[in-house]
Design an enzyme around this catalytic site. Structure first.
Site, short mmCIF file in Angstrom:
data_model
loop_
_atom_site.label_atom_id
_atom_site.label_comp_id
_atom_site.label_asym_id
_atom_site.label_seq_id
_atom_site.Cartn_x
_atom_site.Cartn_y
_atom_site.Cartn_z
N GLU A 101 0.63 -1.26 -0.10
CA GLU A 101 -0.13 0.11 -0.08
C GLU A 101 0.82 1.21 0.09
OE1 GLU A 101 -2.95 -0.39 -0.72
OE2 GLU A 101 -3.26 -2.40 -0.16
N HIS A 143 1.78 2.26 -3.27
CA HIS A 143 0.63 3.04 -4.17
C HIS A 143 0.90 4.22 -3.85
CE1 HIS A 143 -1.48 -0.24 -6.19
NE2 HIS A 143 -1.84 -0.89 -5.09
#
Length: 350
Positions: A180, A183
């Site tokens: 994450e 990202h």
């Protein structure tokens, strides 16, 4: 999968964001222009233009006759209004995207004192990767899932479910957090918010036009002279709504497929970046295998938000049905995430 450097990926995402921001008003203006063309084709433009068409023009009752001066006049009139709508829509999305996602998922912010284990894992990976420390949110859900969101440093957020925190060990949890954080570092979250807004406005136009058209068709009318005189206006309005619905549907399909292609690619890159950040690709492969058995978050009935998850619950259900051959390949084209077994296979070869 071809290796893509971090700076190259960031540059590509920023470039794609600019392209999408430019394409959005262009496609919307194109849709408006096609609606005006459709109205003129069906002979309605002369009744709409102030003063009507010149006397030397063909009658508005003759279908297929194009009145180009009036078409361009109408188009120039609606351009400022269209651009204003686009601007307002993006301002709302820019300012409220984090609050909208938090409200839809019922996520709660977490500080160090609330969950020392999670906070330390995120903080250590941020230091190791030179990444801005994001906000941390937790969702009370027994399923296992996570996602990143936000469009700038103050709004960047990592959200984890309680099930993910409880059922994964430190290695696996670090790997998911690394995924994450990648990202965020790659600015995937910004690009996906633009994609969501891009698709969302076409879906909204499509829904509103269909409901208005349905309401007009099913509204009972009286047979008075006044109602008969307004009948032509009602027909024109229904025609406008029909054309808006058709072209917004085409725009929705185009932008939807664009979003899917971008989303699938970014997951592969985030897997590689997360494995590199935590230094343990097998841990991420193990985490994905566990998450695929219970991705949770089924209570969040928002497909636009579900595309942010590390694994999409509905798509994972389709993958678990055992589709094979061309059916499986066709199914992947309609998914925001690549096939989980394929992601695991690539990580195990990392």
């Amino acid at each position: 999968m071809k290796y893509v450097g971090l700076q190259t990926q960031i540059w590509r995402n920023n470039r794609n964001t600019v392209i999408l921001l430019f394409m959005f008003p262009v496609i919307l203006l194109g849709m408006v222009f096609l609606v005006i063309l459709g109205l003129d084709f069906f002979g309605a433009i002369c009744d709409i233009v102030e003063g009507g068409c010149p006397a030397d023009h063909a009658s508005y009752t003759k279908y297929g006759t194009m009145h180009w001066p009036e078409i361009w006049h109408c188009f120039k009139v609606v351009i400022p209004y269209t651009l204003q709508i686009v601007g307002v829509w993006f301002i709302i999305a820019y300012c409220a995207n984090t609050a909208i996602i938090r409200h839809a998922t019922h996520a709660k912010p977490v500080e160090r004192k609330d969950n020392l284990r999670v906070y330390n894992i995120v903080e250590n990976l941020c230091i190791a990767g030179g990444i801005e420390m994001p906000q941390i949110n937790i969702i009370q859900d027994s399923g296992m899932n996570a996602f990143a969101s936000g469009i700038d440093i103050p709004s960047f957020t990592i959200t984890l479910t309680t099930g993910l925190i409880e059922k994964l060990d430190d290695r696996e949890l670090s790997a998911v957090v690394g995924h994450e954080l990648t990202h965020i570092k790659n600015r995937d979250t910004r690009l996906m918010v633009v994609c969501i807004v891009f698709v969302g406005i076409f879906a909204t136009i499509q829904t509103v036009s269909l409901k208005l058209m349905s309401a007009m068709i099913h509204t009972p009318r009286r047979s008075s002279r006044r109602d008969r005189n307004s009948g032509r206006a009602d027909v024109y309005l229904i025609l406008v709504l029909l054309l808006v619905f058709i072209w917004s549907s085409i725009g929705y399909v185009f932008t939807w497929f664009t979003r899917l292609a971008i989303s699938r690619k970014r997951e592969y890159v985030a897997d590689a970046g997360g494995a590199e950040l935590c230094g343990d690709p097998l841990a991420l492969a193990s985490a994905l295998r566990k998450i695929s058995n219970d991705p949770g978050l089924m209570s969040v009935q928002r497909n636009d938000i579900a595309q942010l998850y590390v694994i999409h619950p509905d798509e994972e259900f389709d993958n678990n049905m055992g589709l094979k051959g061309w059916v499986a390949k066709a199914n992947i084209l309609f998914c925001t995430h690549p096939d989980t077994p394929e992601r695991i296979r690539l990580l195990e070869q990392f």
